[in-house]
Design an enzyme around this catalytic site. Structure first.
Site, PDB file in Angstrom:
ATOM      1  N   VAL A 195       0.761  -1.119   0.101  1.00  0.00           N
ATOM      2  CA  VAL A 195       0.070   0.077  -0.140  1.00  0.00           C
ATOM      3  C   VAL A 195       0.981   1.197   0.099  1.00  0.00           C
ATOM      4  CG1 VAL A 195      -1.972  -0.997   1.255  1.00  0.00           C
ATOM      5  CG2 VAL A 195       0.001  -0.096   2.545  1.00  0.00           C
ATOM      6  N   ASP A 196       0.349   2.324  -0.369  1.00  0.00           N
ATOM      7  CA  ASP A 196       0.860   3.823  -0.317  1.00  0.00           C
ATOM      8  C   ASP A 196       2.059   3.877   0.523  1.00  0.00           C
ATOM      9  OD1 ASP A 196       1.608   6.220  -0.840  1.00  0.00           O
ATOM     10  OD2 ASP A 196      -0.379   7.005  -0.509  1.00  0.00           O
TER      11      ASP A 196
END
Length: 366
Positions: A195-196
């Site tokens: 994820v980010d």
């Protein structure tokens, strides 16, 4: 007295004082937002100034930096700036990179990224296929730890080499917009559920600095921050103070995330500001103050790139707090470019395998 020894001592001291190795130049680009208007404006002005001050209309950012790091949309920009066209030159100019980084939507992102990092001969670029060292972080849900993709790791083993478009997809997998993405190395032996990267490393400047300090293979002349020249590009704050509070005084969950993200970025800036306190001009942070989230990303629709560059720069004070500078953000970039041009183009270091890693374990993805 042996005159030859005295002469040698004199020239050794002169060499150490006046002929010391050129500083290693680091470019770091924050994540944040979907339009990257702040970083985009800074990058365009940076390359325009490099061309103006060198007199070379074809000069590019990667010619004057030794390593580039980026998170989120900043990671996409970083990868575009150093993607190798096969001859040791970057595939994209700053203008091309900014234009391509603003094309993406949830539905088209994968296709657009894969097309951007595929050469005309059909080769899909990996982390090894960069003309300068590259660092891009994400967060691995499987190990519950940051995972940093790096060219150093890719050069050491295929198990740490990943396709560039998937690296960009991983660092920009914002939970509210995209599902986590499974990224697998080219040999299939290493993977992460990403994820980010902005959740843990929105400002990758510190990771880039520590990577250079520990990577003696690629940066053998670096012994401390005195040997570094760092340009860190912010992307504005996620939200204004007023937007962080509800009418009853409570903070929403999304606003808490914004506070954490901004706080981590500012903390990194504070730490590096202290580390470079004796050489303040060697660390330049370009950040825009007073930004609020508008309908078009982190910057309201009334802000233009030109206005952002004309704002007076903000610098972190040695013992905390911020101070407004007399120079604008654009002028600070111009002054930084003067130093880049004066020290000459950086030497291109092609990735080469090594049997024993001397790089920072965190910064090569382990």
């Amino acid at each position: 007295m042996d005159l030859s020894k005295v002469t040698l001592d004199i020239f050794t001291k002169l060499e150490q004082k006046w002929l010391s190795p050129r500083k290693t130049r680091i470019l770091s680009i924050d994540g944040g937002g979907t339009t990257a208007i702040v970083a985009g404006a800074s990058i365009l002005h940076l390359e325009d100034q490099i061309r103006l001050q060198t007199g070379d209309p074809h000069a590019q950012i990667s010619d004057f930096f030794d390593i580039v790091a980026g998170t989120g949309i900043g990671g996409i920009l970083a990868a575009l700036l150093v993607a190798d066209d096969g001859s040791g030159k970057p595939m994209f100019t700053a203008r091309d990179a900014v234009r391509r980084s603003r094309r993406y939507s949830a539905g088209s992102m994968d296709r657009a990224l894969e097309a951007a990092f595929r050469r005309e001969d059909g080769k899909v670029l990996t982390m090894k296929d960069t003309c300068k060292p590259l660092l891009v972080p994400c967060y691995d849900l499987r190990s519950s730890a940051p995972f940093v993709f790096s060219r150093a790791g890719a050069s050491e083993s295929p198990s740490f080499d990943f396709e560039l478009w998937k690296v960009c997809r991983a660092t920009s997998a914002t939970p509210s917009l995209f599902k986590p993405v499974n990224v697998v190395s080219v040999d299939g032996k290493t993977s992460c559920l990403a994820v980010d990267g902005g959740l843990v490393m929105n400002n990758p400047s510190a990771a880039a600095v520590t990577h250079v300090l520990h990577n003696k293979r690629d940066f053998p002349s670096v012994n401390g921050v005195d040997d570094l020249l760092v340009l860190s590009l912010g992307n504005g704050s996620s939200s204004s103070l007023g937007g962080k509070l509800r009418r009853n005084g409570d903070c929403s969950t999304s606003c808490v995330v914004d506070i954490v993200t901004d706080g981590v970025s500012d903390t990194v800036d504070q730490m590096l500001g202290n580390a470079f306190c004796w050489n303040r001009t060697d660390y330049v942070r370009i950040q825009v103050s007073g930004l609020t989230r508008g309908g078009e990303g982190i910057v309201g629709p009334r802000k233009t790139a030109e206005e952002l560059l004309k704002e007076r720069g903000v610098e972190t004070a040695p013992f905390g707090g911020k101070r407004l500078l007399s120079e604008t953000n654009g002028e600070r970039i111009e002054s930084f470019v003067q130093r880049l041009v004066a020290s000459g183009k950086s030497t291109s270091l092609p990735p080469s395998p090594c049997k024993e890693s001397a790089v920072n374990p965190l910064a090569d993805g382990r």
